[in-house]
Design a protein around this motif. Structure first.
Motif, PDB file in Angstrom:
ATOM      1  N   THR B 106       0.831  -1.203   0.000  1.00 21.46           N
ATOM      2  CA  THR B 106       0.000   0.000   0.000  1.00 21.46           C
ATOM      3  C   THR B 106       0.866   1.253   0.000  1.00 21.46           C
ATOM      4  O   THR B 106       0.615   2.205  -0.746  1.00 21.46           O
ATOM      5  N   ALA B 107       1.906   1.261   0.842  1.00 20.93           N
ATOM      6  CA  ALA B 107       2.784   2.435   0.915  1.00 20.93           C
ATOM      7  C   ALA B 107       3.508   2.652  -0.414  1.00 20.93           C
ATOM      8  O   ALA B 107       3.621   3.785  -0.901  1.00 20.93           O
ATOM      9  N   LEU B 108       3.976   1.560  -1.039  1.00 23.15           N
ATOM     10  CA  LEU B 108       4.649   1.679  -2.345  1.00 23.15           C
ATOM     11  C   LEU B 108       3.683   2.248  -3.381  1.00 23.15           C
ATOM     12  O   LEU B 108       4.030   3.136  -4.167  1.00 23.15           O
ATOM     13  N   LEU B 110       1.252   4.178  -2.960  1.00 25.50           N
ATOM     14  CA  LEU B 110       0.977   5.597  -2.725  1.00 25.50           C
ATOM     15  C   LEU B 110       2.217   6.457  -2.923  1.00 25.50           C
ATOM     16  O   LEU B 110       2.227   7.642  -2.604  1.00 25.50           O
ATOM     17  N   GLY B 111       3.313   5.845  -3.440  1.00 25.55           N
ATOM     18  CA  GLY B 111       4.458   6.645  -3.846  1.00 25.55           C
ATOM     19  C   GLY B 111       5.515   6.879  -2.789  1.00 25.55           C
ATOM     20  O   GLY B 111       6.417   7.696  -2.993  1.00 25.55           O
ATOM     21  N   ALA B 112       5.473   6.196  -1.651  1.00 28.22           N
ATOM     22  CA  ALA B 112       6.520   6.362  -0.636  1.00 28.22           C
ATOM     23  C   ALA B 112       7.802   5.672  -1.105  1.00 28.22           C
ATOM     24  O   ALA B 112       7.739   4.708  -1.865  1.00 28.22           O
ATOM     25  N   PRO B 113       8.988   6.164  -0.686  1.00 28.75           N
ATOM     26  CA  PRO B 113      10.227   5.485  -1.037  1.00 28.75           C
ATOM     27  C   PRO B 113      10.232   4.056  -0.490  1.00 28.75           C
ATOM     28  O   PRO B 113       9.465   3.728   0.419  1.00 28.75           O
ATOM     29  N   VAL B 114      11.108   3.211  -1.059  1.00 26.17           N
ATOM     30  CA  VAL B 114      11.104   1.787  -0.701  1.00 26.17           C
ATOM     31  C   VAL B 114      11.358   1.570   0.788  1.00 26.17           C
ATOM     32  O   VAL B 114      10.628   0.820   1.453  1.00 26.17           O
ATOM     33  N   GLY B 160       9.876  -5.063  -0.604  1.00 23.46           N
ATOM     34  CA  GLY B 160      10.652  -3.896  -1.029  1.00 23.46           C
ATOM     35  C   GLY B 160      11.663  -4.248  -2.106  1.00 23.46           C
ATOM     36  O   GLY B 160      11.810  -3.526  -3.102  1.00 23.46           O
ATOM     37  N   ALA B 161      12.354  -5.390  -1.942  1.00 24.22           N
ATOM     38  CA  ALA B 161      13.347  -5.809  -2.928  1.00 24.22           C
ATOM     39  C   ALA B 161      12.672  -6.139  -4.256  1.00 24.22           C
ATOM     40  O   ALA B 161      13.196  -5.806  -5.334  1.00 24.22           O
ATOM     41  N   GLY B 162      11.506  -6.792  -4.184  1.00 21.41           N
ATOM     42  CA  GLY B 162      10.760  -7.102  -5.401  1.00 21.41           C
ATOM     43  C   GLY B 162      10.428  -5.837  -6.176  1.00 21.41           C
ATOM     44  O   GLY B 162      10.563  -5.789  -7.410  1.00 21.41           O
ATOM     45  N   GLU B 163      10.019  -4.789  -5.457  1.00 16.75           N
ATOM     46  CA  GLU B 163       9.712  -3.501  -6.095  1.00 16.75           C
ATOM     47  C   GLU B 163      10.947  -2.925  -6.781  1.00 16.75           C
ATOM     48  O   GLU B 163      10.886  -2.455  -7.923  1.00 16.75           O
TER      49      GLU B 163
END
Lengths: 202, 202, 202
Positions: B106-108, B110-114, B160-163
């Motif tokens: 959800t945070a990713l 909405l554009g938050a850093p990893v 996070g790593a997947g992103e």
């Protein structure tokens, strides 16, 4: 220069949280989390109140790095740090001064009224320590001892008064921070405390 | 399928909060509130940080119904639930895995850093349990035991790593959740704990 | 008239926080902070959830003045206040009724669903007292005793039901608040409590 001082303050707050967690026998993860919560918690509360999303201190990797590293170091070297007690308290005072004045200034810059900004600056400075004590199941130190909060209050009032008088923000913040540090050093040295209520049993 | 698993996790979190409240001798209302706070608290903190208003978990009646009903059932049938301890712990692990990975995603989205997203995912997963322990005046379990938080950390880092590697979000979240559940089961089975600080008295 | 009642409620909440701090032997600053947190905390949580920034209760100097002055008076005159116990409890019930109904109405006015608004109204009413107990390291009273929360729940449900039935908001809020006060008075007078879980040791 100011940035170096700010990271010094972040590190000192993180060390204070991590050492409290070591005393409470938390594990490695708990020690690092307590350090980060103490160092970054006040800023997170400030940003929640001022509608800054996500909170700045969670967005800047340098805050995370400095506070996390300080927590790890405190986990490993807490016996040595106990001997550095005075240096840690001094760095903590520097952090308090900078957090309080920058918290007040941030709220003013975002258009909050002066007294609201002072409250938010105060919360920025003492919020992290309150979260630390809550997580460790202690009545917050700041409500009990050594005019910690009074020093923070003086700092934020100086910044608020400077704003009302139209004085330049930079020097006023410097004076406010210096006053906070000076009051903390004096309070620790002379063992000043705020007055206690009358004992109900007498 | 995923939704069923998510409500299973919500129910397990609510049961863990309600059982802790039963042990602390809270009344009916306190037991249900503790269950709902444990189940929904992490999501509320996540939404406050990400500027989602009012918090999603308070807007979706199914979350409220599942968590409230689980708390009521735990109030009534807590002696029987004590015998289902393993099933409850397993459902709790499933909830942790899903909360952590969906919080990070959800945070990713909405554009938050990893790294900010990873922190927020971690808080989503462990925040409810921390609120439960705070309300019951206990040092949060997650800071003390059984690599609960380490499992959550692994789950959020995988997402996070997947992103960062540009992998498809769905399978990555599935892998992350599965890892969390696997680590929790292993930790409970082998009684793994994170390292403790050196004892200052030795 | 309503405003006078609201400030009476704010003062009563502040006195309850300040007296609890006096009993816990906090210093002058701690007593005033506990009073203000108890009086304003519920409104701050409400505004964080509803995206009102900065929180209204921190923006209106009258709230700050009334709650701060009530805390100072309680610090100075707590032995006398102990004799006014019933008056303080009654004012607290009035504050609870007004906070709960106005919190629910605020959430409805900002477009939240009815059940979400009821939850937020409930949190507005009991949030300050929960923060007070957390800071003083006690399991929140509201989760343990005297159907405090049940009275709040009834008040918020009345406002929510009024909204669903399209009844005029003003009279409904008045009825809701009166019910809260009546239930609290009855509960204190008859020593009503919510049911406890079965004792696991029997």
């Amino acid at each position: 220069m100011l940035l170096v001082l700010e990271f010094l303050g972040v590190a000192a707050f993180a060390v204070s949280g991590a050492l409290a967690a070591v005393r409470a026998r938390l594990d490695l993860f708990g020690v690092v989390v307590l350090g980060m919560v103490t160092a970054l918690g006040g800023g997170v509360i400030r940003d929640l109140m001022l509608d800054v999303h996500p909170p700045t201190t969670l967005q800047d990797w340098r805050y995370l790095l400095v506070s996390g590293a300080a927590g790890l170091l405190a986990f490993q070297f807490h016996p040595q740090l106990a001997r550095l007690r005075r240096a840690v308290l001094l760095a903590d005072a520097v952090g308090l001064g900078l957090f309080v004045t920058s918290g007040t200034a941030t709220a003013l810059a975002l258009g909050a009224p002066v007294y609201t900004s002072c409250l938010i600056g105060l919360i920025t400075g003492i919020g992290g320590g309150i979260l630390r004590d809550l997580l460790l199941r202690e009545v917050p130190l700041v409500l009990r001892r050594e005019i910690y909060a009074v020093a923070a209050l003086v700092g934020t009032v100086v910044v608020g008064a400077g704003e009302m008088l139209g004085l330049p923000a930079g020097p006023v913040a410097l004076i406010g921070s210096t006053l906070v540090v000076g009051l903390r050093v004096l309070a620790l040295w002379r063992r000043w405390n705020a007055p206690l209520p009358k004992d109900p049993t007498h």
